[in-house]
Scaffold this motif. Structure first.
Motif, PDB file in Angstrom:
ATOM      1  N   ASP A 131       7.231  -1.374  -3.421  1.00  0.00           N
ATOM      2  CA  ASP A 131       6.140  -2.450  -4.035  1.00  0.00           C
ATOM      3  C   ASP A 131       4.914  -1.940  -4.499  1.00  0.00           C
ATOM      4  O   ASP A 131       4.586  -0.620  -4.294  1.00  0.00           O
ATOM      5  CB  ASP A 131       6.106  -3.587  -2.763  1.00  0.00           C
ATOM      6  N   ASN A 152       7.450   0.093   3.102  1.00  0.00           N
ATOM      7  CA  ASN A 152       8.220   0.107   1.682  1.00  0.00           C
ATOM      8  C   ASN A 152       7.312   0.524   0.853  1.00  0.00           C
ATOM      9  O   ASN A 152       6.297   0.536   0.395  1.00  0.00           O
ATOM     10  CB  ASN A 152       8.290  -1.489   1.484  1.00  0.00           C
ATOM     11  N   LYS A 181      11.415  -3.747   3.292  1.00  0.00           N
ATOM     12  CA  LYS A 181      10.333  -4.277   4.266  1.00  0.00           C
ATOM     13  C   LYS A 181       9.251  -5.104   3.649  1.00  0.00           C
ATOM     14  O   LYS A 181       8.837  -4.777   2.556  1.00  0.00           O
ATOM     15  CB  LYS A 181       9.814  -2.913   4.958  1.00  0.00           C
ATOM     16  N   ALA A 182       8.562  -6.016   4.276  1.00  0.00           N
ATOM     17  CA  ALA A 182       7.433  -6.601   4.065  1.00  0.00           C
ATOM     18  C   ALA A 182       6.326  -5.610   3.685  1.00  0.00           C
ATOM     19  O   ALA A 182       6.181  -4.660   4.074  1.00  0.00           O
ATOM     20  CB  ALA A 182       7.054  -7.512   5.023  1.00  0.00           C
ATOM     21  N   PRO A 183       5.338  -6.281   2.645  1.00  0.00           N
ATOM     22  CA  PRO A 183       4.555  -5.474   1.970  1.00  0.00           C
ATOM     23  C   PRO A 183       3.414  -5.126   2.827  1.00  0.00           C
ATOM     24  O   PRO A 183       2.955  -6.012   3.952  1.00  0.00           O
ATOM     25  CB  PRO A 183       3.809  -6.110   0.818  1.00  0.00           C
ATOM     26  N   GLN A 184       2.577  -3.857   3.020  1.00  0.00           N
ATOM     27  CA  GLN A 184       1.778  -3.470   3.848  1.00  0.00           C
ATOM     28  C   GLN A 184       0.510  -2.955   3.155  1.00  0.00           C
ATOM     29  O   GLN A 184       0.872  -2.183   2.110  1.00  0.00           O
ATOM     30  CB  GLN A 184       2.324  -2.354   4.819  1.00  0.00           C
TER      31      GLN A 184
END
Length: 284
Positions: free
Chosen positions: A218, A215, A275-278
């Motif tokens: 973020d 993503n 999408k989930a944070p990475q």
């Protein structure tokens, strides 16, 4: 009679071939084109070959006749390499074994005698040359304060830097990441968006929410945020084995800078499916 026939045949051959070649050169548009006019080349090579061969035969015949006449008159000609021997003699001043008695010294050590040989002229000239070089070197660097190798190197490096900076100033596609700043002009961001949609949206989605890739909206970054880190990531690629490819072989540096600025402009937007944070949270 036989020699007259040979001479007549030779003269006729030369005249006829010369006439034919002249005619060919004046008639054909490209007489020397070997594919269009191979006969011209055959005639030309034959003409030159016969003339050269005739001259070689004449030279050898004259040389042989002179040799026979000298033998008849009892004349011993000078060896062919006599000039080489004279040259070596002038550059070494060596004495033949038969002449060594002229330069033998009175010293006698257990039967061992010494020759008073002269120094070879080539050695003497080189010795004088080294003295002259030493004088010039001394005056140049110690008296007149000439540039040493270190100073010359520093000047060359400084000149190279000037030329590099001049080239960078006149070449829009040359980028120095250290001087890179975030682009905010609408025209640059529009170009960055077009590059992103064409090359990056397949992995990050058009709104930057992330799919195969992370993503981009973020505050979390795998390889660091900020324009310089994003530029390096796009240009050099992501993590080895599982990151994205390097784009510096495909995109121009100017386009990489614009798409990197566009990616940062996506910060804080709300994608349709995020999408989930990475990675780690980035702070300037």
């Amino acid at each position: 009679m036989k020699n007259k026939i040979k001479s007549t045949g030779y003269v006729l051959f030369v005249l006829i071939t010369f006439f034919a070649l002249t005619k060919a050169f004046t008639s054909y548009k490209n007489p020397l084109n070997i594919y269009e006019n191979p006969l011209v080349w055959i005639a030309l090579i034959g003409f030159v070959g016969v003339v050269v061969l005739k001259e070689i035969v004449n030279f050898m015949a004259i040389k042989r006749a002179t040799q026979l006449q000298n033998e008849k008159d009892g004349i011993v000609p000078e060896p062919e390499n006599a000039w080489l021997k004279r040259l070596l003699q002038s550059w070494t001043k060596s004495k033949a074994i038969e002449e060594e008695q002229e330069i033998i010294l009175d010293h006698n050590y257990d039967g061992i005698k010494e020759l008073d040989n002269s120094l070879p002229p080539w050695w003497v000239y080189m010795f004088y040359a080294t003295i002259l070089f030493a004088v010039v070197y001394l005056v140049r660097f110690e008296v007149m304060g000439g540039d040493t190798q270190e100073v010359e190197y520093e000047k060359a490096v400084a000149q190279a830097r000037i030329e590099i900076n001049k080239y960078k100033a006149t070449s829009p596609d040359v980028f120095n990441v250290e001087d890179l700043v975030l682009l905010t002009d609408a025209k640059d961001l529009k170009r960055g968006k077009a590059v992103f949609n064409l090359n990056c949206a397949s992995c990050h989605l058009k709104d930057g929410g992330g799919s195969i890739g992370p993503n981009l909206t973020d505050e979390y970054w795998i390889l660091g945020g900020g324009i310089k880190n994003v530029y390096n990531t796009v240009a050099k690629g992501g993590r080895t084995g599982k990151g994205m490819i390097a784009w510096d072989k495909t995109l121009k540096p100017a386009d990489i800078a614009k798409v990197s600025s566009y990616v940062i402009s996506l910060q804080g937007t709300t994608p349709a499916k995020a999408k989930a944070p990475q990675g780690e949270k980035w702070e300037e």
